[in-house]
Scaffold this motif. Structure first.
Motif, PDB file in Angstrom:
ATOM      1  N   LEU A  71       1.327 -16.675  -5.547  1.00  0.00           N
ATOM      2  CA  LEU A  71       2.295 -16.038  -5.664  1.00  0.00           C
ATOM      3  C   LEU A  71       3.031 -16.694  -4.016  1.00  0.00           C
ATOM      4  O   LEU A  71       3.012 -17.565  -4.291  1.00  0.00           O
ATOM      5  CB  LEU A  71       1.008 -15.295  -3.727  1.00  0.00           C
ATOM      6  CG  LEU A  71      -0.431 -14.451  -4.843  1.00  0.00           C
ATOM      7  CD1 LEU A  71      -0.313 -13.925  -3.460  1.00  0.00           C
ATOM      8  CD2 LEU A  71       0.252 -13.192  -5.558  1.00  0.00           C
TER       9      LEU A  71
ATOM     10  N   PHE B  75      -1.706  -8.447  -2.121  1.00  0.00           N
ATOM     11  CA  PHE B  75      -1.346  -8.428  -3.243  1.00  0.00           C
ATOM     12  C   PHE B  75      -3.196  -7.590  -3.988  1.00  0.00           C
ATOM     13  O   PHE B  75      -3.011  -6.633  -5.149  1.00  0.00           O
ATOM     14  CB  PHE B  75      -1.413  -9.830  -4.067  1.00  0.00           C
ATOM     15  CG  PHE B  75      -1.364 -10.318  -5.276  1.00  0.00           C
ATOM     16  CD1 PHE B  75      -0.491 -10.133  -6.513  1.00  0.00           C
ATOM     17  CD2 PHE B  75      -2.732 -10.527  -5.940  1.00  0.00           C
ATOM     18  CE1 PHE B  75      -0.927 -10.326  -7.832  1.00  0.00           C
ATOM     19  CE2 PHE B  75      -2.945 -10.636  -7.753  1.00  0.00           C
ATOM     20  CZ  PHE B  75      -2.030 -10.695  -8.941  1.00  0.00           C
TER      21      PHE B  75
ATOM     22  N   HIS C 136       4.252  -9.167  -4.854  1.00  0.00           N
ATOM     23  CA  HIS C 136       5.119 -10.502  -4.265  1.00  0.00           C
ATOM     24  C   HIS C 136       3.527 -12.255  -5.555  1.00  0.00           C
ATOM     25  O   HIS C 136       4.198 -13.064  -4.788  1.00  0.00           O
ATOM     26  CB  HIS C 136       3.470 -11.126  -3.263  1.00  0.00           C
ATOM     27  CG  HIS C 136       3.549 -10.145  -2.012  1.00  0.00           C
ATOM     28  ND1 HIS C 136       4.887 -10.352  -1.021  1.00  0.00           N
ATOM     29  CD2 HIS C 136       3.127  -9.056  -0.935  1.00  0.00           C
ATOM     30  CE1 HIS C 136       5.052  -9.434  -0.221  1.00  0.00           C
ATOM     31  NE2 HIS C 136       3.471  -8.246  -0.427  1.00  0.00           N
TER      32      HIS C 136
END
Length: 151
Positions: free
Chosen positions: A72, A83, A130
């Protein structure tokens, strides 16, 4: 700490979790009442968290299994939480794991076939927030799938 009898019971539960208590008790060398008391004690102690059924998704027509690894973008302090929240909304995600190291998360995803996988990937996976890097591993075969350790 489980004693020798508890470990025999645990081995039998791992070997055949769907067996009736009377059969498990017989195999473990205890009475049904003793088995029940010991299993309840181990549940209360957190040794046994659940006795679950395992679904063979391939038998139900879900032929494709993919393991996706994600790194990420950590410039956003909420990246991990956002996420995970988005990944939980994808019905075909069967497992979410977090890691320390270069890979932050792993998702297990199932699909009926390759066309369905492409749809999931394009419409649901690529839109997860992300993501700075990802890697996909398609399952070919499972050699070992066991939670068993020597008890």
């Amino acid at each position: 700490m489980p004693d020798t009898t508890d470990r025999r019971i645990l081995r039998q539960l791992l070997a055949d979790p769907g067996a009736p208590n009377s059969v498990l008790a017989d195999r473990a060398g205890v009475t049904s009442a003793s088995l029940w008391r010991r299993v309840e004690r181990m549940r209360e102690a957190g040794v046994i968290s659940a006795i679950q059924s395992r679904i063979d998704w391939r038998a139900l027509g879900w032929e494709v299994e993919v393991s996706l690894r994600f790194t990420l973008d950590k410039t956003n302090p909420r990246a991990l939480d956002e996420f995970i929240a988005a990944a939980r909304e994808v019905p075909e995600v069967t497992e979410i794991q977090t890691f320390l190291g270069s890979v932050d998360l792993r998702l297990s995803v199932i699909a009926r076939d390759m066309a369905h996988w492409q749809e999931i990937y394009r419409d649901r996976i690529l839109t997860l927030p992300h993501v700075s890097d990802s890697d996909a591993l398609m399952l070919i075969s499972t050699i070992k799938d066991s939670a068993e350790l020597a008890l």
